[in-house]
Structure formats: C-alpha cells, structure tokens
Scaffold this motif. Structure first.
Motif, PDB file in Angstrom:
ATOM      1  N   ILE A  82       0.835  -1.203   0.000  1.00 13.83           N
ATOM      2  CA  ILE A  82       0.000   0.000   0.000  1.00 13.83           C
ATOM      3  C   ILE A  82       0.866   1.248   0.000  1.00 13.83           C
ATOM      4  O   ILE A  82       0.619   2.209  -0.747  1.00 13.83           O
ATOM      5  CB  ILE A  82      -0.949  -0.014   1.206  1.00 13.83           C
ATOM      6  N   VAL A 116      -5.301  -6.972  -6.356  1.00 12.99           N
ATOM      7  CA  VAL A 116      -5.620  -5.655  -5.802  1.00 12.99           C
ATOM      8  C   VAL A 116      -4.738  -4.594  -6.451  1.00 12.99           C
ATOM      9  O   VAL A 116      -3.516  -4.735  -6.508  1.00 12.99           O
ATOM     10  CB  VAL A 116      -5.405  -5.652  -4.268  1.00 12.99           C
ATOM     11  N   ALA A 138      -5.636   0.139  -2.568  1.00 14.31           N
ATOM     12  CA  ALA A 138      -6.116  -0.328  -1.269  1.00 14.31           C
ATOM     13  C   ALA A 138      -5.813   0.692  -0.185  1.00 14.31           C
ATOM     14  O   ALA A 138      -4.829   1.440  -0.265  1.00 14.31           O
ATOM     15  CB  ALA A 138      -5.477  -1.684  -0.912  1.00 14.31           C
ATOM     16  N   CYS A 158     -10.612  -1.880  -1.215  1.00 23.41           N
ATOM     17  CA  CYS A 158      -9.667  -2.079  -2.309  1.00 23.41           C
ATOM     18  C   CYS A 158     -10.365  -2.175  -3.661  1.00 23.41           C
ATOM     19  O   CYS A 158     -11.561  -2.471  -3.758  1.00 23.41           O
ATOM     20  CB  CYS A 158      -8.824  -3.332  -2.062  1.00 23.41           C
ATOM     21  N   CYS A 206     -10.249  -4.243  -7.107  1.00 22.29           N
ATOM     22  CA  CYS A 206      -9.783  -5.570  -7.542  1.00 22.29           C
ATOM     23  C   CYS A 206     -10.156  -5.826  -8.995  1.00 22.29           C
ATOM     24  O   CYS A 206     -11.200  -5.359  -9.477  1.00 22.29           O
ATOM     25  CB  CYS A 206     -10.399  -6.667  -6.673  1.00 22.29           C
TER      26      CYS A 206
END
Length: 216
Positions: free
Chosen positions: A51, A73, A76, A89, A91
């Motif tokens: 992240i 992902v 996020a 998140c 996706c």
C-alpha cells in the motif's frame, strides 16, 4: 488504532504500559496479552508495504461462509467501518460483487478474515490512483438541517436551500453497503435524490424490510 495503522512498535509499547496497570478488566487484559504474544500476522507487513509503495498484489480472502477468494488488488487503504477494520480495495475480479455496476470493482474486506497463513504476492500491472466512485445527492430535513456534520474528504457540496427548507449534500461514495447503513440511521430526515440506481436500490431494500414486518 495504532496496530490497525501498521504502527506495530508503538502499539506494542502502549500494550505493555496497559498491562502494567491494574485497572484493566480481565477479558481486556487477556485480549491484549494474546495480541502481544502474536502482534501481527506475517502477511500484514507485506500488505502495508504494498500500500505504501503503490504496488499491485494478490490476496487470498475467506468470507463469512468460509469460501476462499483470490483477488488481484490495484488500490487499497485500511479503513474503519463501525467497529472493525477493513481493507477497502479495487480488484480485477468482480464475481460475487452485488454492488451497482460503476462500483463493481471495489471490495471491502475484513482484515480478520484474511487467513494467518496468507501470502501477499506481487501482481503485474499498474496501481490504480483511487477506488471507483460515484457522486450521490442527499436532501436533509428537519433536525438534520442543523445536526448534520460534513464528511471530510467525501462531501463535495453542503449547502442550505432556504426556499425548500432542506440541506443539500453531494458526496462521493465507493460502496453502497456502507452508505446505506449510514442513511438508515437518519430515518425520514434524509432522502437519496440521485443517482436513480442508488435511490431505487435503497427503496427496494426499504420495501423488503416492510414486507418482513407485514409477514408477521
């Protein structure tokens, strides 16, 4: 809050200070001791790193029905919803997501449902700049006209319309589930005006609730 924000060392220091105090209830002391003995799952450090560095990753998630899902992902952030921490998140995978079409790539995953043995694996491709979002318009009436507090970072417009005796709020949302849970608390003092897809979905949920009471 410290551990959920990934500040593990600071959280451990605070936990040790708390354990030295005598005021803790027995259940709370047990909970803190369990966490101190295993402060973080191995995957959490890798998750925080991805992240922070904006690197796409692959994640295994176990839902409430114990089904395993694999997600790729591309954006996020860790958010608190009510009393739990979630990974909000974006996706690649949309299967099983019942949200409206523009928000179908967004997921809200409970952190405590990521298996301890999960591995955060790197994924190809680019990081998304943000979650998918839509703009919604609310009209607030009666007590909420003065009682409503602006949602920092979400509300784009918050204005009083004296001719209609309402407060008009325009907000960005990325998940209708959490949005509806908030709107229900406001009761009849809040009306979703647009977009029509969100307004209609909320109305259908209200009708389903009424049917449950009529069935008794």
């Amino acid at each position: 809050m410290l551990k959920d924000a990934g500040q593990i060392n600071e959280a451990l220091e605070l936990a040790q200070l708390l354990l030295e105090r005598s005021e803790l209830s027995h259940p709370l002391r047990q909970e803190i001791e369990r966490w101190v003995n295993q402060p973080t799952a191995p995957w959490r450090t890798d998750l925080d790193r991805c992240i922070r560095l904006h690197r796409p990753f692959k994640l295994v998630y176990q839902d409430a029905a114990d089904r395993l899902w694999n997600f790729t992902v591309r954006h996020a952030k860790i958010e608190r919803h009510e009393d739990r921490q979630y990974l909000d998140c974006w996706c690649d995978e949309t299967e099983g997501n019942q949200d409206i079409e523009p928000l179908r790539h967004n997921r809200s995953l409970r952190l405590d449902r990521i298996p301890d043995e999960a591995v955060i694996a790197p994924a190809d491709g680019q990081w998304q700049p943000e979650l998918s979002h839509i703009e919604i318009e609310l009209h607030l009436r009666r007590g909420l006209v003065l009682g409503y507090r602006t949602k920092t970072g979400a509300d784009l417009t918050n204005e009083w319309l004296p001719e209609q005796q309402i407060r008009r709020v325009v907000r960005r949302i990325h998940n209708t589930f959490w949005f509806f849970r908030e709107v229900r608390r406001y009761g009849s003092e809040c009306v979703i005006v647009s977009p029509e897809a969100v307004r209609d979905r909320f109305k259908q949920e209200l009708l389903a609730m009424i049917e449950q009471y009529n069935a008794d």
